[in-house]
Enzyme design. Sequence first.
Site, PDB file in Angstrom:
ATOM      1  CB  SER A  20      -0.897   0.005   1.238  1.00  0.00           C
ATOM      2  OG  SER A  20      -1.490   1.273   1.423  1.00  0.00           O
ATOM      3  CE  LYS A  47      -1.043  -4.667   3.029  1.00  0.00           C
ATOM      4  NZ  LYS A  47      -1.218  -5.954   2.309  1.00  0.00           N
ATOM      5  NE  ARG A  63     -20.893   9.841   3.332  1.00  0.00           N
ATOM      6  CZ  ARG A  63     -19.681  10.119   3.795  1.00  0.00           C
ATOM      7  NH1 ARG A  63     -19.224  11.365   3.712  1.00  0.00           N
ATOM      8  NH2 ARG A  63     -18.927   9.192   4.336  1.00  0.00           N
TER       9      ARG A  63
END
Length: 324
Positions: A110, A143, A190
């Site tokens: 990531s 990570k 949303r």
Amino acid sequence: MHRCLDDVILVAGHRGMVGSAIVRRLSSQGYQNILTAGRDELDLVNQAAVNAYFRHNKIDQVYLAAAKVGGIHANNTYPAGFIYDNLMIEANIIQAAHSAGVQKLLFLGSSCIYPKNAEQPMKEAALLTGVLEATNEPYAIAKIAGIKLCESYNRQYGRDYRSVMPTNLYGPHDNYHPENSHVIPALLRRFHEAVKAQADEVVIWGSGTPMREFLHVDDMAAASVHVMELDAVLYKANTQPMLSHINVGSGVDCTIRELAETIARVTGFTGKLVFDASKPDGTPRKLMDVSRLKNLGWQSKIDLKAGLCDAYKWFVENQSEIRV
């Protein structure tokens, strides 16, 4: 490019957004022997179970896409779960792969591995040069450990374990939980619900000023397979023994406000956007330097608006399947 279509390939985390995209990509490239195992079949946090799975299956390659993931809220709320589960998953799979004689493995990390205030765009060399963003430090440390595990097995045992560091990903099979999801699925949901409710406004966490880079998951899958298929000599020539990961991104970023405005257009929302500055912004800017990957012959193809349209289409058509 090195491609052996008869290889037995394990995709760990195949039900997730990234893992499922890698399975789709491998299938489209002609790979026939793709292994997958759901949580009911294999608990990746259980070392004995993972070791047994590798002993009982002759595996040639591993894509390590399994991880516990989430947005700022989830990382802040469940730090112990994020560091423990991710450390165990990667350690168990990498060690089991080595013990079973698997020579090729790709670890997916990531962009949060880089320091909060890393120089932009972030180069691979920025790793471990500064303080991490506090809201997701446990996940980032896990990570980073995965990268170092791959480096260490390469150095000690001569394995060919590679690492790719994606920017913020989105697309089909994303997590649309209202609190534990990343920014794009959270906003898609949303805005979708606001349109259905004919709401006058949508509230967005933070000031809207942080800049983020986004990559469609199908691009990420294509990049992952590309890196895995690279000739070992070429791959090593573009990495270093102590810096063996490669950034994967679009090389383009935008503000959260610009992202929200684009999502409003994609979903058809015409009301007011309200930014709640009392909520955390996270890292001010995150843009990947993807020059190394471009030098290796790959760059992204799906622009943000087209990718968002695709992600929203999947969300609308798969209401019964989405993780909420």
